[in-house]
Design an enzyme around this catalytic site. Sequence first.
Site, PDB file in Angstrom:
ATOM      1  N   SER A  85       0.826  -1.213   0.000  1.00  0.00           N
ATOM      2  CA  SER A  85       0.000   0.000   0.000  1.00  0.00           C
ATOM      3  C   SER A  85       0.859   1.261   0.000  1.00  0.00           C
ATOM      4  CB  SER A  85      -0.942   0.013   1.200  1.00  0.00           C
ATOM      5  OG  SER A  85      -0.196  -0.024   2.387  1.00  0.00           O
ATOM      6  N   LYS A  86       2.134   1.109   0.392  1.00  0.00           N
ATOM      7  CA  LYS A  86       3.015   2.283   0.398  1.00  0.00           C
ATOM      8  C   LYS A  86       4.025   2.210  -0.731  1.00  0.00           C
ATOM      9  CE  LYS A  86       2.480   3.312   5.226  1.00  0.00           C
ATOM     10  NZ  LYS A  86       2.623   2.511   6.424  1.00  0.00           N
ATOM     11  N   SER A  87       3.852   1.237  -1.610  1.00  0.00           N
ATOM     12  CA  SER A  87       4.865   0.987  -2.624  1.00  0.00           C
ATOM     13  C   SER A  87       4.455   1.536  -3.977  1.00  0.00           C
ATOM     14  CB  SER A  87       5.067  -0.527  -2.748  1.00  0.00           C
ATOM     15  OG  SER A  87       5.803  -0.832  -3.910  1.00  0.00           O
TER      16      SER A  87
END
Length: 266
Positions: free
Chosen positions: A230-232
């Site tokens: 989700s943060k990539s």
Amino acid sequence: MSAFTRFAPSPTGYLHLGHVVNALYVWRTARTIAGRVLLRIEDHDRVRCRPAYEAAIREDLAWLGFVPDEGVEPPVRQSDRGPIYEAAFARLRQTAHVYACDCSRKQVGGERYDGRCRERGLPDGPGRGLRVRIDPGVERFTDLLLGPRVQDPARQCGDVLIRDRDGHWTYQFAVAADDMHQGITHVIRGADLVDSTGRQLRLGRLLGRETAPIYLHHPLVLDSKGEKLSKSAQATPIREMRRAGLAPEAVIELADASLKERPHGF
Ligand SMILES: [Zn+2]
């Protein structure tokens, strides 16, 4: 109480493999415990959430074959639940020590809030958040995958923020209120959230919840740099896999394979 779990995406982007892994755990666990699945759209963050993402998430889920038992028609969205949060908050105010806090994120620093506004007696108002006092004491739970855990939220995070300085309910509060009000018995989520389970249990009790939910925290799909998807920047949306001609079964296989690669990836 019949078993009830939830799949609770935030419509801040498209569905990716990390969501599919969570969905697999949610629906497989539901099957094992003969429970139902609620689709809950966690759009309490009005700034980052988009209706177009919500529509895309619903469509991708259906394409993958994940069928919620509730929350499709009518949809269940946090943005429609203001009155429920107001009522939960009114009750919290009566049973716990709730106080206004004007500290900025920067002033609070790391994860733990030291309670510096606790006895200041600040009135509520614009630019002020609201916190609830968290007394010392441990929370114990037995995670269905990780086993027994002990957490002390007063030492970990201190007094929990309920409403932020912009007047928005926080994730921790909205989720605890929703899980209680919706009768969620099983919470199935990524291992990155395991440290906040103690404060969820404590908040639930302060809100009047009598029976705590059962938790399962599962491994996350990480990108090649070890970042959570989700943060990539490398997270490929399921939409793109569809456009590239992948079948739903192939996407499910990819999610399954990512779990086999990292069975102990906590
Ligand atoms: Zn403060």
